[in-house]
Design a protein around this motif. Structure first.
Motif, PDB file in Angstrom:
ATOM      1  N   LEU A 137       7.729  13.154  -0.301  1.00  0.00           N
ATOM      2  CA  LEU A 137       8.023  13.146  -1.738  1.00  0.00           C
ATOM      3  C   LEU A 137       9.513  13.392  -2.009  1.00  0.00           C
ATOM      4  CD1 LEU A 137       4.964  15.212  -3.051  1.00  0.00           C
ATOM      5  CD2 LEU A 137       5.287  12.738  -3.166  1.00  0.00           C
ATOM      6  N   LYS A 138      10.158  14.123  -1.106  1.00  0.00           N
ATOM      7  CA  LYS A 138      11.548  14.508  -1.328  1.00  0.00           C
ATOM      8  C   LYS A 138      12.562  13.635  -0.589  1.00  0.00           C
ATOM      9  CE  LYS A 138      10.609  18.073  -3.933  1.00  0.00           C
ATOM     10  NZ  LYS A 138      11.024  18.136  -5.348  1.00  0.00           N
ATOM     11  N   TRP A 139      12.129  13.060   0.534  1.00  0.00           N
ATOM     12  CA  TRP A 139      13.053  12.300   1.390  1.00  0.00           C
ATOM     13  C   TRP A 139      12.588  10.853   1.429  1.00  0.00           C
ATOM     14  CZ3 TRP A 139      13.717  13.066   7.386  1.00  0.00           C
ATOM     15  CH2 TRP A 139      14.862  12.383   7.801  1.00  0.00           C
ATOM     16  N   LYS A 140      13.341   9.986   0.765  1.00  0.00           N
ATOM     17  CA  LYS A 140      12.937   8.587   0.591  1.00  0.00           C
ATOM     18  C   LYS A 140      12.814   7.844   1.918  1.00  0.00           C
ATOM     19  CE  LYS A 140      12.554   8.708  -3.847  1.00  0.00           C
ATOM     20  NZ  LYS A 140      11.198   8.616  -4.439  1.00  0.00           N
ATOM     21  N   ARG A 141      13.696   8.102   2.855  1.00  0.00           N
ATOM     22  CA  ARG A 141      13.624   7.404   4.137  1.00  0.00           C
ATOM     23  C   ARG A 141      12.346   7.754   4.880  1.00  0.00           C
ATOM     24  NH1 ARG A 141      19.673   7.436   6.900  1.00  0.00           N
ATOM     25  NH2 ARG A 141      20.698   6.155   5.291  1.00  0.00           N
ATOM     26  N   PHE A 142      11.976   9.027   4.830  1.00  0.00           N
ATOM     27  CA  PHE A 142      10.740   9.456   5.482  1.00  0.00           C
ATOM     28  C   PHE A 142       9.534   8.856   4.763  1.00  0.00           C
ATOM     29  CE2 PHE A 142       7.478  12.775   6.483  1.00  0.00           C
ATOM     30  CZ  PHE A 142       7.442  12.544   7.858  1.00  0.00           C
ATOM     31  N   GLN A 143       9.625   8.766   3.452  1.00  0.00           N
ATOM     32  CA  GLN A 143       8.540   8.158   2.670  1.00  0.00           C
ATOM     33  C   GLN A 143       8.371   6.687   3.032  1.00  0.00           C
ATOM     34  OE1 GLN A 143       9.234   7.670  -1.560  1.00  0.00           O
ATOM     35  NE2 GLN A 143       7.091   8.125  -2.004  1.00  0.00           N
ATOM     36  N   ARG A 144       9.489   5.977   3.183  1.00  0.00           N
ATOM     37  CA  ARG A 144       9.418   4.564   3.553  1.00  0.00           C
ATOM     38  C   ARG A 144       8.868   4.381   4.961  1.00  0.00           C
ATOM     39  NH1 ARG A 144      14.266   4.142   0.447  1.00  0.00           N
ATOM     40  NH2 ARG A 144      15.544   4.497   2.309  1.00  0.00           N
ATOM     41  N   PHE A 145       9.127   5.370   5.850  1.00  0.00           N
ATOM     42  CA  PHE A 145       8.582   5.310   7.199  1.00  0.00           C
ATOM     43  C   PHE A 145       7.061   5.475   7.179  1.00  0.00           C
ATOM     44  CE2 PHE A 145       7.133   7.762  10.929  1.00  0.00           C
ATOM     45  CZ  PHE A 145       7.349   6.815  11.908  1.00  0.00           C
ATOM     46  N   LEU A 146       6.581   6.431   6.397  1.00  0.00           N
ATOM     47  CA  LEU A 146       5.142   6.675   6.316  1.00  0.00           C
ATOM     48  C   LEU A 146       4.437   5.615   5.478  1.00  0.00           C
ATOM     49  CD1 LEU A 146       5.006  10.557   5.813  1.00  0.00           C
ATOM     50  CD2 LEU A 146       4.608   9.273   7.922  1.00  0.00           C
ATOM     51  N   ASP A 147       5.009   5.291   4.344  1.00  0.00           N
ATOM     52  CA  ASP A 147       4.400   4.339   3.408  1.00  0.00           C
ATOM     53  C   ASP A 147       5.388   3.223   3.112  1.00  0.00           C
ATOM     54  OD1 ASP A 147       2.068   5.930   3.147  1.00  0.00           O
ATOM     55  OD2 ASP A 147       3.112   7.209   1.710  1.00  0.00           O
ATOM     56  N   SER A 190       7.115  -0.278   1.883  1.00  0.00           N
ATOM     57  CA  SER A 190       6.989  -0.977   0.604  1.00  0.00           C
ATOM     58  C   SER A 190       5.949  -2.091   0.702  1.00  0.00           C
ATOM     59  CB  SER A 190       8.337  -1.566   0.188  1.00  0.00           C
ATOM     60  OG  SER A 190       9.303  -0.550   0.051  1.00  0.00           O
ATOM     61  N   PRO A 191       5.208  -2.338  -0.365  1.00  0.00           N
ATOM     62  CA  PRO A 191       4.252  -3.451  -0.368  1.00  0.00           C
ATOM     63  C   PRO A 191       4.973  -4.789  -0.283  1.00  0.00           C
ATOM     64  CG  PRO A 191       4.469  -2.512  -2.572  1.00  0.00           C
ATOM     65  CD  PRO A 191       5.220  -1.604  -1.651  1.00  0.00           C
ATOM     66  N   TYR A 192       4.275  -5.794   0.233  1.00  0.00           N
ATOM     67  CA  TYR A 192       4.874  -7.117   0.330  1.00  0.00           C
ATOM     68  C   TYR A 192       3.811  -8.176   0.053  1.00  0.00           C
ATOM     69  CZ  TYR A 192       3.233  -6.153   5.101  1.00  0.00           C
ATOM     70  OH  TYR A 192       2.500  -5.769   6.191  1.00  0.00           O
ATOM     71  N   LYS A 244      -5.848 -20.047  -7.638  1.00  0.00           N
ATOM     72  CA  LYS A 244      -5.923 -19.236  -8.861  1.00  0.00           C
ATOM     73  C   LYS A 244      -5.094 -17.955  -8.758  1.00  0.00           C
ATOM     74  CE  LYS A 244     -10.566 -20.721 -10.275  1.00  0.00           C
ATOM     75  NZ  LYS A 244     -11.938 -20.261 -10.612  1.00  0.00           N
ATOM     76  N   VAL A 245      -4.635 -17.638  -7.554  1.00  0.00           N
ATOM     77  CA  VAL A 245      -3.938 -16.369  -7.318  1.00  0.00           C
ATOM     78  C   VAL A 245      -2.439 -16.539  -7.547  1.00  0.00           C
ATOM     79  CG1 VAL A 245      -3.459 -14.561  -5.639  1.00  0.00           C
ATOM     80  CG2 VAL A 245      -5.698 -15.678  -5.658  1.00  0.00           C
ATOM     81  N   ALA A 246      -1.900 -15.756  -8.455  1.00  0.00           N
ATOM     82  CA  ALA A 246      -0.452 -15.758  -8.678  1.00  0.00           C
ATOM     83  C   ALA A 246       0.241 -14.892  -7.636  1.00  0.00           C
ATOM     84  CB  ALA A 246      -0.136 -15.259 -10.090  1.00  0.00           C
ATOM     85  N   HIS A 247      -0.336 -13.719  -7.367  1.00  0.00           N
ATOM     86  CA  HIS A 247       0.238 -12.807  -6.376  1.00  0.00           C
ATOM     87  C   HIS A 247      -0.891 -12.058  -5.670  1.00  0.00           C
ATOM     88  CE1 HIS A 247       4.371 -13.334  -7.811  1.00  0.00           C
ATOM     89  NE2 HIS A 247       3.881 -13.253  -9.034  1.00  0.00           N
ATOM     90  N   ALA A 248      -0.756 -11.900  -4.365  1.00  0.00           N
ATOM     91  CA  ALA A 248      -1.612 -11.014  -3.578  1.00  0.00           C
ATOM     92  C   ALA A 248      -0.686 -10.081  -2.817  1.00  0.00           C
ATOM     93  CB  ALA A 248      -2.503 -11.799  -2.621  1.00  0.00           C
ATOM     94  N   ILE A 249      -0.794  -8.796  -3.077  1.00  0.00           N
ATOM     95  CA  ILE A 249       0.141  -7.824  -2.532  1.00  0.00           C
ATOM     96  C   ILE A 249      -0.556  -6.949  -1.494  1.00  0.00           C
ATOM     97  CG2 ILE A 249       1.788  -6.001  -3.107  1.00  0.00           C
ATOM     98  CD1 ILE A 249       2.421  -8.651  -4.438  1.00  0.00           C
ATOM     99  N   TRP A 250       0.050  -6.844  -0.326  1.00  0.00           N
ATOM    100  CA  TRP A 250      -0.435  -5.943   0.716  1.00  0.00           C
ATOM    101  C   TRP A 250       0.105  -4.538   0.439  1.00  0.00           C
ATOM    102  CZ3 TRP A 250      -3.957  -5.800   4.386  1.00  0.00           C
ATOM    103  CH2 TRP A 250      -3.853  -4.870   5.433  1.00  0.00           C
ATOM    104  N   GLU A 251      -0.822  -3.585   0.176  1.00  0.00           N
ATOM    105  CA  GLU A 251      -0.434  -2.231  -0.194  1.00  0.00           C
ATOM    106  C   GLU A 251      -0.286  -1.351   1.049  1.00  0.00           C
ATOM    107  OE1 GLU A 251       0.430  -1.759  -3.101  1.00  0.00           O
ATOM    108  OE2 GLU A 251      -0.643  -3.173  -4.379  1.00  0.00           O
ATOM    109  N   PRO A 252       0.512  -0.276   0.949  1.00  0.00           N
ATOM    110  CA  PRO A 252       0.730   0.601   2.109  1.00  0.00           C
ATOM    111  C   PRO A 252      -0.544   1.223   2.671  1.00  0.00           C
ATOM    112  CG  PRO A 252       2.359   1.044   0.405  1.00  0.00           C
ATOM    113  CD  PRO A 252       1.361   0.102  -0.197  1.00  0.00           C
TER     114      PRO A 252
END
Length: 236
Positions: A89-99, A101-103, A140-148
């Motif tokens: 929650l406090k360290w963005k780099r660690f957050q990106r490592f664990l979770d 970004s969706p793509y 019919k799908v505009a976007h399909a996003i893969w979530e963390p």
């Protein structure tokens, strides 16, 4: 307290005590870690689930292993989990490592195959997820996003999306949830109070529905002033 330590053999009572202590300790650990660990199994949660399962399983099946050491290890892991959650929650780099970004997996009806490979899912799995969401055509799908957390979010093109009252400019009533005021013959006084009603009002409504007492009712839900009553299977 000998059942905490390694033994040549354990009595039936000692096995039961080990299982009971481990069960209560695991409940406490899950409570401390919070609902996130159960509702969203992400990387950190997955690692914890595997470790905790293995740590507790061995002393519950092998008398030569002490329970005390496993519980100490569990405490350390729970502390590390909480620290890891706080850092994410406090360290963005660690957050990106664990979770990460969706793509996108689908954009404007076109499959992003490289991202499918990145998510390590096949076309068959993607089609299965589409069927689960009751989408029969990829176009019919505009976007399909893969979530963390490993799920896929689908967004349809506007022309294929369900029509809502807002689209038709229709006036709607505010959302009001039903409250269960009787469950298996027992009055839920807290829910009844939240509904702004009392037991005297409920009893009068039961009489109006030809019900003599709450004990005869399987379920009664209240929405506004409307009471819906559901009977036990053997009642009419």
């Amino acid at each position: 307290m000998d059942f905490f330590h390694a033994q040549e053999s354990l009595t039936t009572i000692q096995w039961i005590l080990r299982a009971l202590v481990a069960f209560l300790f695991l409940l406490l650990a899950a409570k401390i870690m919070g609902q996130r660990s159960m509702s969203q199994l992400r990387l950190l949660d997955f690692v914890m689930a595997i470790l905790i399962g293995n740590i507790l399983a061995h002393p519950l099946s092998d008398q030569h292993l002490g329970l005390k050491g496993s519980m100490i290890t569990m405490v350390v892991l729970v502390v590390l989990y909480i620290a890891g959650t706080y850092l994410s929650l406090k360290w963005k780099r660690f957050q990106r490592f664990l979770d990460p970004s969706p793509y996108p997996l689908i954009e404007q009806g076109k499959i992003r195959y490289q991202n499918l490979r990145k998510a390590r899912i096949s076309i068959d799995i993607l089609l299965a997820e589409l069927r689960k969401s009751q989408i029969e055509d990829i176009q019919k799908v505009a976007h399909a996003i893969w979530e963390p957390n490993g799920t896929i979010s689908f967004f349809l093109h506007p022309e294929h999306a369900p029509v809502t009252p807002a689209d038709m400019k229709l006036a709607v009533k505010p959302l009001s949830l039903s409250r269960a005021v009787i469950k298996e013959g027992e009055i839920d006084h807290e829910e009844l109070k939240k509904s702004g009603k009392d037991e005297e009002w409920l009893n009068s409504q039961l009489k109006a529905h030809n019900e003599s007492k709450a004990a005869d009712v399987l379920l009664a839900t209240l929405k506004g002033d409307k009471l819906n009553i559901y009977h036990y299977p053997d009642q009419s």
